[in-house]
Design a protein around this motif. Structure first.
Motif, PDB file in Angstrom:
ATOM      1  N   ALA A   1      41.115  38.872  39.906  1.00  0.00           N
ATOM      2  CA  ALA A   1      40.179  38.611  40.909  1.00  0.00           C
ATOM      3  C   ALA A   1      40.716  39.268  42.320  1.00  0.00           C
ATOM      4  O   ALA A   1      40.539  38.462  43.220  1.00  0.00           O
ATOM      5  CB  ALA A   1      40.055  37.206  41.056  1.00  0.00           C
ATOM      6  N   ASN A   2      40.970  40.388  42.186  1.00  0.00           N
ATOM      7  CA  ASN A   2      41.466  41.050  43.428  1.00  0.00           C
ATOM      8  C   ASN A   2      40.382  41.117  44.536  1.00  0.00           C
ATOM      9  O   ASN A   2      40.754  40.839  45.722  1.00  0.00           O
ATOM     10  CB  ASN A   2      41.619  42.677  43.104  1.00  0.00           C
ATOM     11  CG  ASN A   2      43.142  42.699  42.505  1.00  0.00           C
ATOM     12  OD1 ASN A   2      43.436  43.960  42.672  1.00  0.00           O
ATOM     13  ND2 ASN A   2      43.574  42.013  41.864  1.00  0.00           N
ATOM     14  N   VAL A   3      39.119  41.310  44.291  1.00  0.00           N
ATOM     15  CA  VAL A   3      38.083  41.262  45.405  1.00  0.00           C
ATOM     16  C   VAL A   3      37.940  40.256  46.199  1.00  0.00           C
ATOM     17  O   VAL A   3      37.665  40.094  47.132  1.00  0.00           O
ATOM     18  CB  VAL A   3      36.728  42.063  44.667  1.00  0.00           C
ATOM     19  CG1 VAL A   3      35.628  42.261  45.807  1.00  0.00           C
ATOM     20  CG2 VAL A   3      37.056  43.299  43.974  1.00  0.00           C
TER      21      VAL A   3
ATOM     22  N   GLY B   1      49.002  50.885  39.332  1.00  0.00           N
ATOM     23  CA  GLY B   1      48.651  49.891  40.090  1.00  0.00           C
ATOM     24  C   GLY B   1      48.787  50.104  41.518  1.00  0.00           C
ATOM     25  O   GLY B   1      49.790  51.031  41.993  1.00  0.00           O
ATOM     26  N   GLY B   2      48.182  49.506  42.449  1.00  0.00           N
ATOM     27  CA  GLY B   2      48.175  49.280  44.018  1.00  0.00           C
ATOM     28  C   GLY B   2      48.064  50.699  44.803  1.00  0.00           C
ATOM     29  O   GLY B   2      48.723  50.748  45.829  1.00  0.00           O
ATOM     30  N   VAL B   3      47.226  51.422  43.985  1.00  0.00           N
ATOM     31  CA  VAL B   3      47.193  52.789  44.751  1.00  0.00           C
ATOM     32  C   VAL B   3      45.824  52.486  45.475  1.00  0.00           C
ATOM     33  O   VAL B   3      45.796  53.366  46.757  1.00  0.00           O
ATOM     34  CB  VAL B   3      46.766  54.135  43.863  1.00  0.00           C
ATOM     35  CG1 VAL B   3      48.049  54.445  43.019  1.00  0.00           C
ATOM     36  CG2 VAL B   3      45.696  53.488  42.839  1.00  0.00           C
ATOM     37  N   GLY B   4      45.047  51.389  45.565  1.00  0.00           N
ATOM     38  CA  GLY B   4      44.167  51.265  46.652  1.00  0.00           C
ATOM     39  C   GLY B   4      42.690  51.097  45.963  1.00  0.00           C
ATOM     40  O   GLY B   4      41.749  51.063  46.626  1.00  0.00           O
ATOM     41  N   LYS B   5      42.723  50.770  44.597  1.00  0.00           N
ATOM     42  CA  LYS B   5      41.390  51.029  43.794  1.00  0.00           C
ATOM     43  C   LYS B   5      40.286  49.824  44.493  1.00  0.00           C
ATOM     44  O   LYS B   5      39.189  49.882  44.863  1.00  0.00           O
ATOM     45  CB  LYS B   5      41.454  50.522  42.271  1.00  0.00           C
ATOM     46  CG  LYS B   5      42.347  51.721  41.762  1.00  0.00           C
ATOM     47  CD  LYS B   5      42.648  51.209  40.364  1.00  0.00           C
ATOM     48  CE  LYS B   5      43.591  50.313  40.264  1.00  0.00           C
ATOM     49  NZ  LYS B   5      44.859  50.487  40.478  1.00  0.00           N
ATOM     50  N   SER B   6      41.058  48.696  44.552  1.00  0.00           N
ATOM     51  CA  SER B   6      39.891  47.414  45.091  1.00  0.00           C
ATOM     52  C   SER B   6      39.479  47.546  46.489  1.00  0.00           C
ATOM     53  O   SER B   6      38.386  47.135  46.774  1.00  0.00           O
ATOM     54  CB  SER B   6      40.849  46.133  44.738  1.00  0.00           C
ATOM     55  OG  SER B   6      41.205  46.134  43.470  1.00  0.00           O
ATOM     56  N   ASN B   7      40.470  47.983  47.209  1.00  0.00           N
ATOM     57  CA  ASN B   7      40.280  48.200  48.808  1.00  0.00           C
ATOM     58  C   ASN B   7      39.068  49.235  48.657  1.00  0.00           C
ATOM     59  O   ASN B   7      38.109  49.132  49.542  1.00  0.00           O
ATOM     60  CB  ASN B   7      41.392  48.747  49.573  1.00  0.00           C
ATOM     61  CG  ASN B   7      42.140  47.641  50.208  1.00  0.00           C
ATOM     62  OD1 ASN B   7      41.493  46.867  50.923  1.00  0.00           O
ATOM     63  ND2 ASN B   7      43.032  47.003  49.504  1.00  0.00           N
ATOM     64  N   VAL B   8      39.256  50.331  47.894  1.00  0.00           N
ATOM     65  CA  VAL B   8      38.044  51.292  47.976  1.00  0.00           C
ATOM     66  C   VAL B   8      36.895  51.121  47.528  1.00  0.00           C
ATOM     67  O   VAL B   8      35.885  51.094  48.274  1.00  0.00           O
ATOM     68  CB  VAL B   8      38.700  52.586  47.243  1.00  0.00           C
ATOM     69  CG1 VAL B   8      37.521  53.790  47.039  1.00  0.00           C
ATOM     70  CG2 VAL B   8      39.841  53.483  48.007  1.00  0.00           C
TER      71      VAL B   8
ATOM     72  N   ALA C   1      47.033  56.855  55.165  1.00  0.00           N
ATOM     73  CA  ALA C   1      47.948  55.541  55.118  1.00  0.00           C
ATOM     74  C   ALA C   1      47.774  55.124  56.494  1.00  0.00           C
ATOM     75  O   ALA C   1      48.099  55.734  57.409  1.00  0.00           O
ATOM     76  CB  ALA C   1      49.516  56.256  54.940  1.00  0.00           C
ATOM     77  N   ASP C   2      47.411  53.888  56.436  1.00  0.00           N
ATOM     78  CA  ASP C   2      47.277  53.053  57.793  1.00  0.00           C
ATOM     79  C   ASP C   2      47.611  51.656  57.809  1.00  0.00           C
ATOM     80  O   ASP C   2      47.061  51.065  56.768  1.00  0.00           O
ATOM     81  CB  ASP C   2      45.468  53.318  57.817  1.00  0.00           C
ATOM     82  CG  ASP C   2      44.896  52.506  59.120  1.00  0.00           C
ATOM     83  OD1 ASP C   2      45.580  52.045  59.941  1.00  0.00           O
ATOM     84  OD2 ASP C   2      43.720  53.096  59.537  1.00  0.00           O
ATOM     85  N   PRO C   3      48.281  51.278  58.852  1.00  0.00           N
ATOM     86  CA  PRO C   3      48.770  49.899  59.034  1.00  0.00           C
ATOM     87  C   PRO C   3      47.559  48.939  58.715  1.00  0.00           C
ATOM     88  O   PRO C   3      47.717  47.455  58.470  1.00  0.00           O
ATOM     89  CB  PRO C   3      49.674  49.805  60.133  1.00  0.00           C
ATOM     90  CG  PRO C   3      49.377  50.893  60.853  1.00  0.00           C
ATOM     91  CD  PRO C   3      48.733  52.181  59.838  1.00  0.00           C
TER      92      PRO C   3
ATOM     93  N   MET D   1      42.110  60.778  47.413  1.00  0.00           N
ATOM     94  CA  MET D   1      43.539  60.981  47.684  1.00  0.00           C
ATOM     95  C   MET D   1      43.891  59.734  48.690  1.00  0.00           C
ATOM     96  O   MET D   1      43.562  59.888  49.873  1.00  0.00           O
ATOM     97  CB  MET D   1      43.860  62.334  48.380  1.00  0.00           C
ATOM     98  CG  MET D   1      45.599  62.587  48.023  1.00  0.00           C
ATOM     99  SD  MET D   1      46.230  62.256  46.543  1.00  0.00           S
ATOM    100  CE  MET D   1      45.901  63.858  45.536  1.00  0.00           C
ATOM    101  N   ASN D   2      44.471  58.708  48.343  1.00  0.00           N
ATOM    102  CA  ASN D   2      44.538  57.401  49.323  1.00  0.00           C
ATOM    103  C   ASN D   2      45.974  57.513  49.820  1.00  0.00           C
ATOM    104  O   ASN D   2      46.912  58.024  49.351  1.00  0.00           O
ATOM    105  CB  ASN D   2      44.055  56.084  48.733  1.00  0.00           C
ATOM    106  CG  ASN D   2      44.240  55.117  49.512  1.00  0.00           C
ATOM    107  OD1 ASN D   2      44.042  55.221  50.741  1.00  0.00           O
ATOM    108  ND2 ASN D   2      44.496  53.745  49.038  1.00  0.00           N
ATOM    109  N   GLN D   3      46.294  56.782  50.929  1.00  0.00           N
ATOM    110  CA  GLN D   3      47.482  56.613  51.543  1.00  0.00           C
ATOM    111  C   GLN D   3      48.088  57.738  51.759  1.00  0.00           C
ATOM    112  O   GLN D   3      49.253  58.158  51.813  1.00  0.00           O
ATOM    113  CB  GLN D   3      48.449  55.843  50.567  1.00  0.00           C
ATOM    114  CG  GLN D   3      47.717  54.470  50.424  1.00  0.00           C
ATOM    115  CD  GLN D   3      48.725  53.403  49.520  1.00  0.00           C
ATOM    116  OE1 GLN D   3      49.960  53.349  50.035  1.00  0.00           O
ATOM    117  NE2 GLN D   3      48.103  52.537  48.551  1.00  0.00           N
TER     118      GLN D   3
END
Ligand SMILES: Nc1ncnc2c1ncn2[C@@H]1O[C@H](COP(=O)(O)OP(=O)(O)OP(=O)(O)O)[C@@H](O)[C@H]1O
Ligand SMILES: [Mg+2]
Length: 319
Positions: free
Chosen positions: A77-79, A45-52, A239-241, A203-205
Protein backbone atom coordinates in the motif's frame (compact mmCIF):
# COMPACT_ATOMS: atom_id res chain seq x y z
CA UNK A 1 16.75 29.85 -13.87
CA UNK A 2 19.28 27.00 -14.02
CA UNK A 3 20.19 25.20 -17.23
CA UNK A 4 18.23 22.18 -16.08
CA UNK A 5 15.15 24.30 -15.37
CA UNK A 6 15.46 25.88 -18.81
CA UNK A 7 15.51 22.40 -20.38
CA UNK A 8 12.48 21.36 -18.35
CA UNK A 9 10.67 24.55 -19.30
CA UNK A 10 11.39 23.90 -22.98
CA UNK A 11 10.27 20.26 -22.69
CA UNK A 12 7.06 21.38 -21.00
CA UNK A 13 6.31 23.95 -23.70
CA UNK A 14 7.00 21.40 -26.46
CA UNK A 15 4.87 18.78 -24.74
CA UNK A 16 2.00 21.21 -24.14
CA UNK A 17 2.10 22.17 -27.81
CA UNK A 18 1.94 18.48 -28.76
CA UNK A 19 -1.04 17.96 -26.45
CA UNK A 20 -2.83 20.96 -27.95
CA UNK A 21 -2.23 19.66 -31.49
CA UNK A 22 -3.30 16.13 -30.64
CA UNK A 23 -6.44 17.42 -28.93
CA UNK A 24 -7.24 19.58 -31.95
CA UNK A 25 -6.81 16.67 -34.29
CA UNK A 26 -8.85 14.27 -32.23
CA UNK A 27 -10.90 16.70 -30.14
CA UNK A 28 -9.75 14.71 -27.14
CA UNK A 29 -12.11 11.88 -27.88
CA UNK A 30 -10.80 8.47 -27.12
CA UNK A 31 -11.50 5.94 -29.78
CA UNK A 32 -12.86 2.55 -28.86
CA UNK A 33 -14.25 1.46 -25.55
CA UNK A 34 -11.17 -0.29 -24.21
CA UNK A 35 -8.93 1.52 -21.83
CA UNK A 36 -5.17 1.13 -22.14
CA UNK A 37 -3.18 -0.08 -19.16
CA UNK A 38 0.28 1.26 -18.41
CA UNK A 39 2.43 -0.56 -15.87
CA UNK A 40 5.05 1.44 -13.98
CA UNK A 41 7.78 -0.92 -12.92
CA UNK A 42 11.50 -0.93 -12.34
CA UNK A 43 13.31 -3.97 -11.14
CA UNK A 44 15.07 -2.47 -8.14
CA UNK A 45 13.27 -1.41 -4.97
CA UNK A 46 13.13 2.24 -4.00
CA UNK A 47 13.97 3.71 -7.42
CA UNK A 48 10.81 5.85 -7.40
CA UNK A 49 8.08 3.76 -9.06
CA UNK A 50 5.31 4.76 -6.65
CA UNK A 51 6.23 8.44 -6.68
CA UNK A 52 6.33 8.41 -10.47
CA UNK A 53 2.99 6.51 -10.78
CA UNK A 54 1.16 8.74 -8.33
CA UNK A 55 2.50 12.08 -9.54
CA UNK A 56 2.20 11.08 -13.19
CA UNK A 57 -1.39 10.05 -12.50
CA UNK A 58 -2.19 13.36 -10.80
CA UNK A 59 -0.46 15.33 -13.57
CA UNK A 60 -2.45 13.51 -16.26
CA UNK A 61 -5.65 13.96 -14.25
CA UNK A 62 -4.95 17.69 -14.06
CA UNK A 63 -4.93 17.73 -17.86
CA UNK A 64 -8.51 16.53 -17.77
CA UNK A 65 -7.75 12.83 -18.28
CA UNK A 66 -9.65 10.30 -16.21
CA UNK A 67 -6.96 8.22 -14.58
CA UNK A 68 -7.29 5.11 -12.45
CA UNK A 69 -4.26 4.08 -10.42
CA UNK A 70 -4.09 0.48 -9.32
CA UNK A 71 -1.60 -0.07 -6.53
CA UNK A 72 -0.36 -3.56 -7.31
CA UNK A 73 2.49 -3.51 -4.84
CA UNK A 74 2.04 -6.80 -3.01
CA UNK A 75 0.08 -5.57 -0.06
CA UNK A 76 2.48 -2.77 0.84
CA UNK A 77 0.00 0.00 0.00
CA UNK A 78 2.73 2.47 -0.99
CA UNK A 79 0.43 4.89 -2.74
CA UNK A 80 -1.86 5.31 0.27
CA UNK A 81 1.13 6.28 2.36
CA UNK A 82 2.19 8.83 -0.25
CA UNK A 83 -1.22 10.54 -0.33
CA UNK A 84 -1.67 10.29 3.42
CA UNK A 85 -5.12 8.71 3.37
CA UNK A 86 -6.19 5.17 3.55
CA UNK A 87 -9.13 4.10 1.48
CA UNK A 88 -11.69 2.14 3.51
CA UNK A 89 -11.56 -0.84 1.18
CA UNK A 90 -8.90 -2.44 -0.94
CA UNK A 91 -8.90 -5.09 -3.61
CA UNK A 92 -8.67 -7.83 -0.98
CA UNK A 93 -12.11 -6.76 0.32
CA UNK A 94 -13.47 -6.89 -3.22
CA UNK A 95 -12.01 -10.34 -3.76
CA UNK A 96 -13.47 -11.65 -0.52
CA UNK A 97 -16.85 -10.11 -1.38
CA UNK A 98 -16.89 -7.58 1.49
CA UNK A 99 -17.48 -4.65 -0.86
CA UNK A 100 -17.98 -3.91 -4.52
CA UNK A 101 -15.14 -2.64 -6.67
CA UNK A 102 -16.91 0.72 -7.02
CA UNK A 103 -16.89 1.06 -3.24
CA UNK A 104 -13.15 0.40 -3.23
CA UNK A 105 -12.31 3.27 -5.57
CA UNK A 106 -10.90 6.21 -3.64
CA UNK A 107 -10.92 9.57 -5.43
CA UNK A 108 -7.81 11.51 -4.57
CA UNK A 109 -6.00 14.63 -5.79
CA UNK A 110 -7.26 16.07 -9.09
CA UNK A 111 -9.93 13.35 -9.16
CA UNK A 112 -7.39 10.56 -9.60
CA UNK A 113 -9.10 7.23 -8.92
CA UNK A 114 -7.15 4.88 -6.70
CA UNK A 115 -7.70 1.20 -6.09
CA UNK A 116 -5.48 -0.01 -3.32
CA UNK A 117 -4.01 -3.48 -3.53
CA UNK A 118 -3.99 -3.63 0.25
CA UNK A 119 -3.52 -7.20 1.29
CA UNK A 120 -5.46 -8.40 -1.73
CA UNK A 121 -2.83 -8.52 -4.39
CA UNK A 122 -0.18 -10.48 -2.53
CA UNK A 123 -1.63 -13.72 -3.76
CA UNK A 124 -4.49 -13.15 -6.12
CA UNK A 125 -4.76 -16.78 -7.10
CA UNK A 126 -5.45 -17.77 -3.48
CA UNK A 127 -8.94 -16.27 -3.76
CA UNK A 128 -9.88 -18.95 -6.29
CA UNK A 129 -10.59 -18.64 -9.99
CA UNK A 130 -14.25 -17.61 -9.61
CA UNK A 131 -13.46 -14.62 -7.36
CA UNK A 132 -10.52 -13.58 -9.52
CA UNK A 133 -12.66 -13.82 -12.67
CA UNK A 134 -15.42 -11.73 -11.06
CA UNK A 135 -12.99 -9.06 -9.94
CA UNK A 136 -11.13 -8.92 -13.26
CA UNK A 137 -14.43 -8.46 -15.07
CA UNK A 138 -15.38 -5.70 -12.62
CA UNK A 139 -11.98 -4.05 -13.12
CA UNK A 140 -12.38 -4.21 -16.88
CA UNK A 141 -15.83 -2.64 -16.60
CA UNK A 142 -14.64 0.01 -14.15
CA UNK A 143 -11.67 0.89 -16.34
CA UNK A 144 -14.00 1.73 -19.22
CA UNK A 145 -14.96 4.86 -17.30
CA UNK A 146 -11.32 5.99 -17.38
CA UNK A 147 -8.96 7.11 -20.12
CA UNK A 148 -5.96 5.27 -18.72
CA UNK A 149 -5.20 2.75 -16.00
CA UNK A 150 -1.81 3.12 -14.34
CA UNK A 151 -0.51 0.12 -12.43
CA UNK A 152 2.18 0.69 -9.80
CA UNK A 153 4.02 -2.60 -9.45
CA UNK A 154 6.27 -3.88 -6.72
CA UNK A 155 10.01 -4.24 -7.06
CA UNK A 156 11.87 -7.21 -8.43
CA UNK A 157 11.13 -9.71 -11.12
CA UNK A 158 8.84 -11.96 -9.13
CA UNK A 159 6.26 -13.85 -11.15
CA UNK A 160 3.42 -11.68 -9.81
CA UNK A 161 5.16 -8.46 -10.90
CA UNK A 162 5.95 -9.97 -14.28
CA UNK A 163 2.34 -11.08 -14.68
CA UNK A 164 1.14 -7.48 -14.33
CA UNK A 165 3.89 -6.08 -16.54
CA UNK A 166 3.50 -8.69 -19.27
CA UNK A 167 -0.26 -8.15 -19.34
CA UNK A 168 0.03 -4.37 -19.69
CA UNK A 169 -0.36 -2.58 -22.99
CA UNK A 170 2.44 -0.16 -22.19
CA UNK A 171 5.32 -0.32 -19.75
CA UNK A 172 7.30 2.46 -18.13
CA UNK A 173 10.53 1.27 -16.51
CA UNK A 174 11.85 3.53 -13.78
CA UNK A 175 15.52 3.30 -12.93
CA UNK A 176 18.22 5.49 -11.42
CA UNK A 177 21.71 5.94 -12.87
CA UNK A 178 23.13 3.63 -10.18
CA UNK A 179 24.69 0.51 -11.69
CA UNK A 180 22.65 -1.80 -9.43
CA UNK A 181 19.37 -0.15 -10.47
CA UNK A 182 20.36 -0.28 -14.14
CA UNK A 183 21.30 -3.96 -13.86
CA UNK A 184 17.91 -4.70 -12.32
CA UNK A 185 16.11 -2.64 -14.97
CA UNK A 186 17.93 -4.62 -17.64
CA UNK A 187 17.02 -7.93 -15.99
CA UNK A 188 13.39 -6.83 -15.82
CA UNK A 189 13.30 -5.79 -19.48
CA UNK A 190 14.91 -9.06 -20.44
CA UNK A 191 12.35 -11.04 -18.42
CA UNK A 192 9.41 -9.03 -19.76
CA UNK A 193 10.55 -9.07 -23.38
CA UNK A 194 11.12 -5.81 -25.19
CA UNK A 195 10.13 -7.09 -28.61
CA UNK A 196 6.47 -7.58 -27.85
CA UNK A 197 5.50 -4.34 -26.22
CA UNK A 198 6.12 -0.64 -25.97
CA UNK A 199 8.57 0.06 -23.18
CA UNK A 200 9.58 3.56 -22.14
CA UNK A 201 12.35 4.35 -19.69
CA UNK A 202 12.52 7.10 -17.07
CA UNK A 203 15.85 7.92 -15.45
CA UNK A 204 14.98 9.03 -11.92
CA UNK A 205 17.16 10.63 -9.26
CA UNK A 206 19.69 11.84 -11.83
CA UNK A 207 22.27 14.37 -10.69
CA UNK A 208 22.25 16.04 -14.09
CA UNK A 209 20.70 15.77 -17.51
CA UNK A 210 24.06 14.59 -18.85
CA UNK A 211 24.31 11.82 -16.27
CA UNK A 212 20.78 10.69 -17.13
CA UNK A 213 21.41 10.67 -20.86
CA UNK A 214 24.73 8.88 -20.53
CA UNK A 215 23.15 6.25 -18.29
CA UNK A 216 20.28 5.74 -20.73
CA UNK A 217 22.70 5.52 -23.62
CA UNK A 218 24.69 2.83 -21.81
CA UNK A 219 21.60 0.83 -20.86
CA UNK A 220 20.04 1.12 -24.30
CA UNK A 221 23.19 -0.06 -26.04
CA UNK A 222 23.30 -3.15 -23.79
CA UNK A 223 19.61 -3.75 -24.60
CA UNK A 224 20.20 -3.33 -28.33
CA UNK A 225 23.12 -5.71 -28.21
CA UNK A 226 21.59 -8.49 -26.15
CA UNK A 227 17.83 -8.02 -26.52
CA UNK A 228 17.76 -6.81 -30.10
CA UNK A 229 15.87 -3.61 -29.27
CA UNK A 230 15.86 -0.81 -26.72
CA UNK A 231 13.41 1.06 -24.53
CA UNK A 232 12.29 4.51 -25.60
CA UNK A 233 13.77 7.32 -23.51
CA UNK A 234 10.95 9.28 -21.88
CA UNK A 235 13.20 11.64 -19.96
CA UNK A 236 14.76 12.11 -16.57
CA UNK A 237 13.67 13.29 -13.15
CA UNK A 238 16.36 15.07 -11.14
CA UNK A 239 17.39 13.98 -7.68
CA UNK A 240 15.49 16.51 -5.61
CA UNK A 241 15.22 16.90 -1.81
CA UNK A 242 11.58 17.93 -2.32
CA UNK A 243 10.72 14.27 -3.07
CA UNK A 244 11.64 12.84 0.36
CA UNK A 245 10.16 15.98 1.95
CA UNK A 246 6.82 15.32 0.21
CA UNK A 247 7.00 11.64 1.19
CA UNK A 248 7.55 12.59 4.84
CA UNK A 249 4.65 15.06 4.62
CA UNK A 250 2.40 12.32 3.17
CA UNK A 251 1.58 14.63 0.27
CA UNK A 252 2.02 13.98 -3.45
CA UNK A 253 5.05 15.86 -4.74
CA UNK A 254 3.18 17.72 -7.52
CA UNK A 255 0.86 19.14 -4.86
CA UNK A 256 3.39 19.59 -2.08
CA UNK A 257 6.04 21.36 -4.18
CA UNK A 258 4.70 21.92 -7.71
CA UNK A 259 7.64 24.14 -8.62
CA UNK A 260 10.31 21.72 -7.44
CA UNK A 261 12.50 20.43 -10.30
CA UNK A 262 11.33 16.81 -9.84
CA UNK A 263 7.66 17.87 -9.84
CA UNK A 264 8.16 19.89 -12.99
CA UNK A 265 9.97 16.98 -14.63
CA UNK A 266 7.08 14.62 -13.84
CA UNK A 267 4.57 17.18 -15.15
CA UNK A 268 6.64 17.43 -18.34
CA UNK A 269 6.72 13.65 -18.57
CA UNK A 270 2.93 13.54 -18.26
CA UNK A 271 2.52 16.23 -20.89
CA UNK A 272 4.95 14.38 -23.16
CA UNK A 273 3.08 11.10 -22.75
CA UNK A 274 -0.24 12.77 -23.29
CA UNK A 275 1.00 14.51 -26.40
CA UNK A 276 2.71 11.60 -28.05
CA UNK A 277 2.47 7.91 -28.55
CA UNK A 278 0.20 6.92 -25.73
CA UNK A 279 -2.73 9.12 -26.56
CA UNK A 280 -2.10 9.33 -30.27
CA UNK A 281 -2.96 5.68 -30.42
CA UNK A 282 -6.44 6.58 -29.28
CA UNK A 283 -6.95 10.05 -30.61
CA UNK A 284 -8.68 10.03 -33.95
CA UNK A 285 -6.33 11.01 -36.70
CA UNK A 286 -3.38 11.78 -34.46
CA UNK A 287 0.00 10.51 -35.61
CA UNK A 288 2.61 9.14 -33.26
CA UNK A 289 5.80 11.15 -33.51
CA UNK A 290 7.87 8.99 -31.22
CA UNK A 291 6.79 5.41 -31.32
CA UNK A 292 4.92 3.00 -33.56
CA UNK A 293 1.30 3.03 -32.36
CA UNK A 294 1.34 -0.62 -31.45
CA UNK A 295 0.21 -1.93 -28.09
CA UNK A 296 1.43 -5.23 -26.65
CA UNK A 297 1.25 -7.90 -29.32
CA UNK A 298 -0.14 -10.40 -26.88
CA UNK A 299 -3.76 -9.50 -27.38
CA UNK A 300 -4.18 -5.83 -28.26
CA UNK A 301 -4.99 -2.83 -26.13
CA UNK A 302 -7.65 -3.50 -23.57
CA UNK A 303 -6.96 -7.19 -23.23
CA UNK A 304 -5.08 -6.52 -20.00
CA UNK A 305 -7.67 -7.85 -17.57
CA UNK A 306 -8.18 -10.97 -19.64
CA UNK A 307 -4.46 -11.58 -19.99
CA UNK A 308 -4.05 -11.05 -16.26
CA UNK A 309 -6.92 -13.40 -15.46
CA UNK A 310 -5.51 -16.06 -17.78
CA UNK A 311 -2.06 -15.74 -16.23
CA UNK A 312 -3.36 -15.87 -12.64
CA UNK A 313 -5.70 -18.80 -13.16
CA UNK A 314 -2.90 -20.63 -14.99
CA UNK A 315 -0.78 -20.24 -11.86
CA UNK A 316 1.60 -17.79 -13.52
CA UNK A 317 1.58 -15.45 -10.55
CA UNK A 318 2.79 -17.99 -8.06
CA UNK A 319 6.36 -18.39 -6.93
N1 LIG B 1 13.69 12.19 -7.83
C1 LIG B 1 13.96 11.88 -6.56
N2 LIG B 1 14.80 12.65 -5.83
C2 LIG B 1 15.10 12.34 -4.55
N3 LIG B 1 14.60 11.28 -3.91
C3 LIG B 1 13.78 10.47 -4.58
C4 LIG B 1 13.40 10.73 -5.93
N4 LIG B 1 12.55 9.75 -6.32
C5 LIG B 1 12.40 8.93 -5.28
N5 LIG B 1 13.13 9.35 -4.22
C6 LIG B 1 13.26 8.74 -2.88
O1 LIG B 1 13.16 7.36 -3.02
C7 LIG B 1 12.21 6.84 -2.11
C8 LIG B 1 11.51 5.66 -2.73
O2 LIG B 1 10.60 6.12 -3.71
P1 LIG B 1 9.35 5.24 -4.11
O3 LIG B 1 8.63 4.74 -2.92
O4 LIG B 1 8.59 6.01 -5.12
O5 LIG B 1 10.14 4.03 -4.81
P2 LIG B 1 9.56 2.62 -5.28
O6 LIG B 1 10.39 2.24 -6.46
O7 LIG B 1 8.10 2.69 -5.46
O8 LIG B 1 9.94 1.72 -4.04
P3 LIG B 1 9.43 0.21 -3.74
O9 LIG B 1 10.26 -0.67 -4.61
O10 LIG B 1 9.73 0.04 -2.30
O11 LIG B 1 7.98 0.16 -4.09
C9 LIG B 1 11.29 8.00 -1.79
O12 LIG B 1 10.78 7.92 -0.50
C10 LIG B 1 12.16 9.20 -1.94
O13 LIG B 1 12.73 9.53 -0.72
MG1 LIG C 1 6.57 1.49 -4.60
Amino acid sequence: MSLQETHLEEALVRAQEAVRKAAEEGRGRLRGSRTPVLAVTGGKGGVGKSNVSLNLGISLARQGRRILLLDADLGLANVEVLIGSSPRFHLGHVLSGECTLEEAVYYGPAGLGLVSGGAGLSDLAAFGPAAVRRVMHSLEKLSQGFDLVLVDTGAGIHPQVLTFVRSADYVVVVTTPEPTAMTDAYALMKAVGLQDRLVGLVMNQARSREEAEQSYSHLSSVCSRYLGTKPVYLGHIPADPAVPQAVRAHAPLVEFAPQAPAARAIAALAAGLAGSWLWSHFLAGAKSPALPPEPAKSGGTGGFWRRLLAAITAGDSHG
